[in-house]
Motif scaffolding. Sequence first.
Motif, PDB file in Angstrom:
ATOM      1  N   VAL A   4      31.055  44.444  42.992  1.00 44.48           N
ATOM      2  CA  VAL A   4      32.190  45.355  42.836  1.00 44.48           C
ATOM      3  C   VAL A   4      32.142  45.994  41.454  1.00 44.48           C
ATOM      4  CG1 VAL A   4      33.533  43.921  44.412  1.00 44.48           C
ATOM      5  CG2 VAL A   4      33.783  43.597  41.936  1.00 44.48           C
ATOM      6  N   SER A   5      32.786  47.153  41.335  1.00 45.59           N
ATOM      7  CA  SER A   5      32.853  47.828  40.040  1.00 45.59           C
ATOM      8  C   SER A   5      33.853  47.103  39.133  1.00 45.59           C
ATOM      9  CB  SER A   5      33.288  49.281  40.233  1.00 45.59           C
ATOM     10  OG  SER A   5      34.626  49.333  40.702  1.00 45.59           O
ATOM     11  N   PRO A   6      33.739  47.259  37.813  1.00 45.52           N
ATOM     12  CA  PRO A   6      34.659  46.585  36.898  1.00 45.52           C
ATOM     13  C   PRO A   6      36.124  46.953  37.128  1.00 45.52           C
ATOM     14  CG  PRO A   6      32.729  47.373  35.714  1.00 45.52           C
ATOM     15  CD  PRO A   6      32.649  47.955  37.092  1.00 45.52           C
ATOM     16  N   ASN A   7      36.381  48.164  37.640  1.00 44.62           N
ATOM     17  CA  ASN A   7      37.767  48.592  37.874  1.00 44.62           C
ATOM     18  C   ASN A   7      38.150  48.494  39.353  1.00 44.62           C
ATOM     19  OD1 ASN A   7      36.291  50.710  38.916  1.00 44.62           O
ATOM     20  ND2 ASN A   7      37.610  52.302  38.062  1.00 44.62           N
ATOM     21  N   TRP A   8      37.428  47.675  40.115  1.00 41.62           N
ATOM     22  CA  TRP A   8      37.652  47.542  41.565  1.00 41.62           C
ATOM     23  C   TRP A   8      39.101  47.162  41.872  1.00 41.62           C
ATOM     24  CZ3 TRP A   8      37.297  42.887  45.010  1.00 41.62           C
ATOM     25  CH2 TRP A   8      37.118  43.233  46.360  1.00 41.62           C
ATOM     26  N   LEU A   9      39.602  46.144  41.215  1.00 40.36           N
ATOM     27  CA  LEU A   9      40.972  45.705  41.467  1.00 40.36           C
ATOM     28  C   LEU A   9      41.992  46.620  40.794  1.00 40.36           C
ATOM     29  CD1 LEU A   9      40.468  41.846  41.125  1.00 40.36           C
ATOM     30  CD2 LEU A   9      40.743  43.160  43.231  1.00 40.36           C
ATOM     31  N   VAL A  10      41.663  47.129  39.624  1.00 37.98           N
ATOM     32  CA  VAL A  10      42.554  48.074  38.941  1.00 37.98           C
ATOM     33  C   VAL A  10      42.812  49.287  39.825  1.00 37.98           C
ATOM     34  CG1 VAL A  10      42.751  49.681  37.005  1.00 37.98           C
ATOM     35  CG2 VAL A  10      41.904  47.365  36.611  1.00 37.98           C
ATOM     36  N   SER A  11      41.748  49.814  40.434  1.00 35.57           N
ATOM     37  CA  SER A  11      41.895  50.995  41.286  1.00 35.57           C
ATOM     38  C   SER A  11      42.758  50.700  42.504  1.00 35.57           C
ATOM     39  CB  SER A  11      40.514  51.496  41.729  1.00 35.57           C
ATOM     40  OG  SER A  11      39.759  51.940  40.624  1.00 35.57           O
ATOM     41  N   CYS A  34      40.389  51.782  52.218  1.00 40.22           N
ATOM     42  CA  CYS A  34      38.965  51.799  52.558  1.00 40.22           C
ATOM     43  C   CYS A  34      38.210  52.428  51.400  1.00 40.22           C
ATOM     44  CB  CYS A  34      38.713  52.600  53.835  1.00 40.22           C
ATOM     45  SG  CYS A  34      39.524  51.937  55.308  1.00 40.22           S
ATOM     46  N   GLY A  35      37.368  51.629  50.730  1.00 37.73           N
ATOM     47  CA  GLY A  35      36.607  52.130  49.603  1.00 37.73           C
ATOM     48  C   GLY A  35      35.222  52.611  50.020  1.00 37.73           C
ATOM     49  N   VAL A  36      34.426  52.995  49.046  1.00 35.65           N
ATOM     50  CA  VAL A  36      33.073  53.484  49.306  1.00 35.65           C
ATOM     51  C   VAL A  36      32.049  52.484  48.790  1.00 35.65           C
ATOM     52  CG1 VAL A  36      33.727  55.919  49.278  1.00 35.65           C
ATOM     53  CG2 VAL A  36      33.053  54.785  47.134  1.00 35.65           C
ATOM     54  N   VAL A  37      30.813  52.649  49.256  1.00 37.25           N
ATOM     55  CA  VAL A  37      29.706  51.839  48.761  1.00 37.25           C
ATOM     56  C   VAL A  37      28.592  52.739  48.254  1.00 37.25           C
ATOM     57  CG1 VAL A  37      30.209  49.932  50.346  1.00 37.25           C
ATOM     58  CG2 VAL A  37      28.532  51.664  51.004  1.00 37.25           C
ATOM     59  N   SER A  38      27.917  52.269  47.232  1.00 39.64           N
ATOM     60  CA  SER A  38      26.714  52.915  46.713  1.00 39.64           C
ATOM     61  C   SER A  38      25.530  51.994  46.961  1.00 39.64           C
ATOM     62  CB  SER A  38      26.851  53.197  45.214  1.00 39.64           C
ATOM     63  OG  SER A  38      27.976  54.014  44.948  1.00 39.64           O
ATOM     64  N   ILE A  39      24.357  52.562  47.144  1.00 44.54           N
ATOM     65  CA  ILE A  39      23.146  51.774  47.370  1.00 44.54           C
ATOM     66  C   ILE A  39      22.545  51.383  46.029  1.00 44.54           C
ATOM     67  CG2 ILE A  39      20.856  51.733  48.419  1.00 44.54           C
ATOM     68  CD1 ILE A  39      23.113  51.887  50.436  1.00 44.54           C
ATOM     69  N   HIS A  51      37.374  60.109  52.608  1.00 38.17           N
ATOM     70  CA  HIS A  51      36.030  60.090  53.166  1.00 38.17           C
ATOM     71  C   HIS A  51      35.936  59.665  54.631  1.00 38.17           C
ATOM     72  CE1 HIS A  51      36.183  55.713  52.591  1.00 38.17           C
ATOM     73  NE2 HIS A  51      36.654  55.962  51.374  1.00 38.17           N
ATOM     74  N   GLY A  52      36.699  58.704  55.072  1.00 39.43           N
ATOM     75  CA  GLY A  52      36.664  58.262  56.460  1.00 39.43           C
ATOM     76  C   GLY A  52      35.679  57.153  56.778  1.00 39.43           C
ATOM     77  N   HIS A  53      34.951  56.611  55.781  1.00 38.62           N
ATOM     78  CA  HIS A  53      34.005  55.520  56.015  1.00 38.62           C
ATOM     79  C   HIS A  53      34.735  54.169  55.973  1.00 38.62           C
ATOM     80  CE1 HIS A  53      30.759  58.357  55.725  1.00 38.62           C
ATOM     81  NE2 HIS A  53      31.102  58.694  54.485  1.00 38.62           N
ATOM     82  N   ILE A  54      34.182  53.201  56.709  1.00 41.21           N
ATOM     83  CA  ILE A  54      34.763  51.854  56.758  1.00 41.21           C
ATOM     84  C   ILE A  54      33.678  50.840  56.444  1.00 41.21           C
ATOM     85  CG2 ILE A  54      35.907  50.122  58.189  1.00 41.21           C
ATOM     86  CD1 ILE A  54      36.978  52.462  59.908  1.00 41.21           C
ATOM     87  N   VAL A  75      37.714  53.262  44.550  1.00 42.95           N
ATOM     88  CA  VAL A  75      37.502  51.831  44.779  1.00 42.95           C
ATOM     89  C   VAL A  75      36.051  51.682  45.225  1.00 42.95           C
ATOM     90  CG1 VAL A  75      38.255  49.801  46.068  1.00 42.95           C
ATOM     91  CG2 VAL A  75      39.911  51.591  45.474  1.00 42.95           C
ATOM     92  N   ARG A  76      35.202  51.171  44.324  1.00 40.47           N
ATOM     93  CA  ARG A  76      33.762  51.277  44.521  1.00 40.47           C
ATOM     94  C   ARG A  76      33.060  49.916  44.517  1.00 40.47           C
ATOM     95  NH1 ARG A  76      32.480  56.532  44.138  1.00 40.47           N
ATOM     96  NH2 ARG A  76      30.276  55.994  44.231  1.00 40.47           N
ATOM     97  N   VAL A  77      32.046  49.831  45.385  1.00 40.70           N
ATOM     98  CA  VAL A  77      31.203  48.646  45.482  1.00 40.70           C
ATOM     99  C   VAL A  77      29.753  49.107  45.600  1.00 40.70           C
ATOM    100  CG1 VAL A  77      30.521  46.775  47.056  1.00 40.70           C
ATOM    101  CG2 VAL A  77      32.924  47.090  46.477  1.00 40.70           C
ATOM    102  N   THR A  78      28.864  48.380  44.973  1.00 39.39           N
ATOM    103  CA  THR A  78      27.425  48.645  45.116  1.00 39.39           C
ATOM    104  C   THR A  78      26.836  47.581  46.026  1.00 39.39           C
ATOM    105  OG1 THR A  78      27.303  49.600  42.894  1.00 39.39           O
ATOM    106  CG2 THR A  78      25.231  48.883  43.910  1.00 39.39           C
ATOM    107  N   THR A  79      26.055  48.013  47.002  1.00 39.30           N
ATOM    108  CA  THR A  79      25.505  47.066  47.966  1.00 39.30           C
ATOM    109  C   THR A  79      24.000  47.241  48.093  1.00 39.30           C
ATOM    110  OG1 THR A  79      25.894  46.102  50.163  1.00 39.30           O
ATOM    111  CG2 THR A  79      25.731  48.503  50.041  1.00 39.30           C
ATOM    112  N   SER A  80      23.360  46.289  48.742  1.00 41.87           N
ATOM    113  CA  SER A  80      21.905  46.309  48.840  1.00 41.87           C
ATOM    114  C   SER A  80      21.450  47.213  49.974  1.00 41.87           C
ATOM    115  CB  SER A  80      21.371  44.892  49.084  1.00 41.87           C
ATOM    116  OG  SER A  80      21.657  44.486  50.405  1.00 41.87           O
TER     117      SER A  80
END
Length: 227
Positions: free
Chosen positions: A95-102, A113-118, A142-145, A191-196
């Motif tokens: 998760v990003s450092p501001n994940w919960l703050v956001s 519903c947040g987004v993911v980055s590769i 965005h509409g992504h889940i 609200v951002r997360v980086t995933t594999s």
Amino acid sequence: MIGVVIPACNEEQSIKSCLLALQHAIDAVADHIQVRVVVVLDSCTDQTLAHVQALNIDYLCCELRCVGQVRDLGVRYLLEQGATWIACTDADSTVSPNWLVSQLNHQPADLICGVVSISDWQDLSQQTQDLYQVHYQDRMGHGHIHGANLSFSREAYLKAGGFLGLSCHEDVDLVQRMLAQDFKVLWSNQVRVTTSSRLDGRVDEGFAHFLKNLDTKQQLLPKASNS
């Protein structure tokens, strides 16, 4: 209190990075809100548990082999501890450092519903990356889940019936039921997360399956002629 649920099945390679990133997000809100984390270890046969214990993180162990049941187990455990907001991520994600703050900044909301980055495209071709970028909308509304970046209120979760015992798409199912009940759903790229980008996913039709399909589709496209 915020509760964070992380399902894990043989994630010894990634769980430490996941939990350390989450700690940074927790530190950013620790002055004004309590956060409790639970890792739900499902049928683990590797050293995932040892890594979780080394970081002194709460955990549950089960043999469900069903991501919907696993997420629900973790959510209901934290609701019993008094959580009023639940945030979900995955063990192969950071998760990003501001994940919960956001998430707090977006209140009031019933579900976010947040987004993911590769994180790393090494398993996929440049063409597949381009195809993904065309498909993915990294913007507000965005509409992504993604189960790796989904958060909701206690009230909305219980009224909607929670995660069902589905082996895949349990996140989509929950969001669709919340939409049908007119809960306030926010689609945020803050609200951002980086995933594999791994292709050997733990769920048959999860995000890894989606990436693999993109890669296969790209390989089947006709090659451009040089003539």
